[in-house]
Design an enzyme around this catalytic site. Structure first.
Site, mmCIF file in Angstrom:
data_model
loop_
_atom_site.group_PDB
_atom_site.id
_atom_site.type_symbol
_atom_site.label_atom_id
_atom_site.label_comp_id
_atom_site.label_asym_id
_atom_site.label_seq_id
_atom_site.Cartn_x
_atom_site.Cartn_y
_atom_site.Cartn_z
ATOM 1 N N ASN A 265 -52.073 38.469 5.473
ATOM 2 C CA ASN A 265 -53.530 38.552 5.466
ATOM 3 C C ASN A 265 -54.132 37.633 6.518
ATOM 4 O O ASN A 265 -53.420 36.947 7.241
ATOM 5 C CB ASN A 265 -54.057 38.246 4.054
ATOM 6 C CG ASN A 265 -55.275 39.060 3.710
ATOM 7 O OD1 ASN A 265 -56.055 39.429 4.584
ATOM 8 N ND2 ASN A 265 -55.447 39.344 2.438
ATOM 9 N N THR B 220 -41.446 22.499 -0.294
ATOM 10 C CA THR B 220 -40.686 21.476 0.425
ATOM 11 C C THR B 220 -39.185 21.682 0.327
ATOM 12 O O THR B 220 -38.434 21.037 1.039
ATOM 13 C CB THR B 220 -41.016 20.078 -0.131
ATOM 14 O OG1 THR B 220 -40.642 20.029 -1.511
ATOM 15 C CG2 THR B 220 -42.496 19.768 0.011
ATOM 16 N N HIS C 110 -40.734 16.565 13.269
ATOM 17 C CA HIS C 110 -40.739 15.390 14.141
ATOM 18 C C HIS C 110 -39.762 14.355 13.620
ATOM 19 O O HIS C 110 -39.560 14.240 12.407
ATOM 20 C CB HIS C 110 -42.154 14.822 14.245
ATOM 21 C CG HIS C 110 -43.115 15.812 14.804
ATOM 22 N ND1 HIS C 110 -43.300 15.983 16.154
ATOM 23 C CD2 HIS C 110 -43.911 16.728 14.197
ATOM 24 C CE1 HIS C 110 -44.186 16.943 16.353
ATOM 25 N NE2 HIS C 110 -44.562 17.421 15.184
ATOM 26 N N ARG D 200 -42.856 23.290 -7.479
ATOM 27 C CA ARG D 200 -41.768 23.177 -8.465
ATOM 28 C C ARG D 200 -41.508 24.553 -9.053
ATOM 29 O O ARG D 200 -42.427 25.369 -9.199
ATOM 30 C CB ARG D 200 -42.162 22.235 -9.612
ATOM 31 C CG ARG D 200 -42.495 20.827 -9.180
ATOM 32 C CD ARG D 200 -41.225 20.025 -8.979
ATOM 33 N NE ARG D 200 -41.531 18.640 -8.715
ATOM 34 C CZ ARG D 200 -41.159 17.980 -7.635
ATOM 35 N NH1 ARG D 200 -40.481 18.594 -6.718
ATOM 36 N NH2 ARG D 200 -41.465 16.723 -7.462
#
Length: 184
Positions: A85, A165, A115, A180
């Site tokens: 979208n 993550t 980085h 989670r």
């Protein structure tokens, strides 16, 4: 023979993004993005033809609603009948693979650019990439952020606004910041 900065980038090694070759690649995609982001009124098949000009692989029936943003384009692979979208961002310094029939909400960010944690390396303007893999038949809610190196399995759901993550297994539901896995 020493690798070019582009070769280092594509290999996921430390590289300098401001090299002439990468600057030229970024200029090319910036020109294309200007055209693509002006194509909202075009029929989906015309926008699809534009996508095939810039992205690494675009399956049939892929629909990305402009505006859309990416770093290079050539590292992006999107399977058939997938949808993104408005206002999505893919930082594709290395491979981003999106499977078939995947639905991606507005303002989702898929990030491969990373980085160094070492401040001395960061001070040298070095960066690197970690690939992102998104399976087939995945649903990613609006505003989600997929971080470098993440793999999302087939049939998974990522909640709106989630910050992913770590890897998400097949069929799992991931919610929150950091995301989670929701218990079954």
């Amino acid at each position: 023979m020493e690798k070019t900065q582009k070769e280092r980038m594509l290999a996921g090694e430390l590289y300098l993004a401001d090299s002439p070759e990468l600057f030229e690649d970024n200029q090319r995609i910036s020109t294309w993005l200007t055209r693509y982001n002006a194509s909202l009124a075009m029929p989906p098949d015309k926008r699809h033809a534009l996508l095939t000009q810039a992205l690494g692989y675009v399956g049939s029936g892929v629909n990305i609603r402009p505006p859309f943003f990416c770093d290079y384009g050539y590292n992006i692979s999107i399977g058939e009948n997938s949808f993104m979208n408005f206002n999505c961002v893919i930082l594709d310094v290395v491979k981003v693979t999106i499977g078939r029939h995947t639905q991606i909400g507005s303002a989702v960010q898929i990030l491969t650019a990373d980085h160094p944690r070492d401040p001395k390396l960061r001070a040298q303007s070095l960066e690197f990439g970690r690939p992102v893999e998104i399976g087939s038949n995945v649903w990613i809610g609006s505003g989600a952020i997929i971080l470098p190196g993440v793999k999302i399995g087939d049939d998974a759901i990522i909640g709106a606004g989630a910050v992913v993550t770590r890897d998400v297994p097949n069929g799992a539901v991931a919610l929150g910041n950091p995301a989670r896995i929701k218990p079954s």
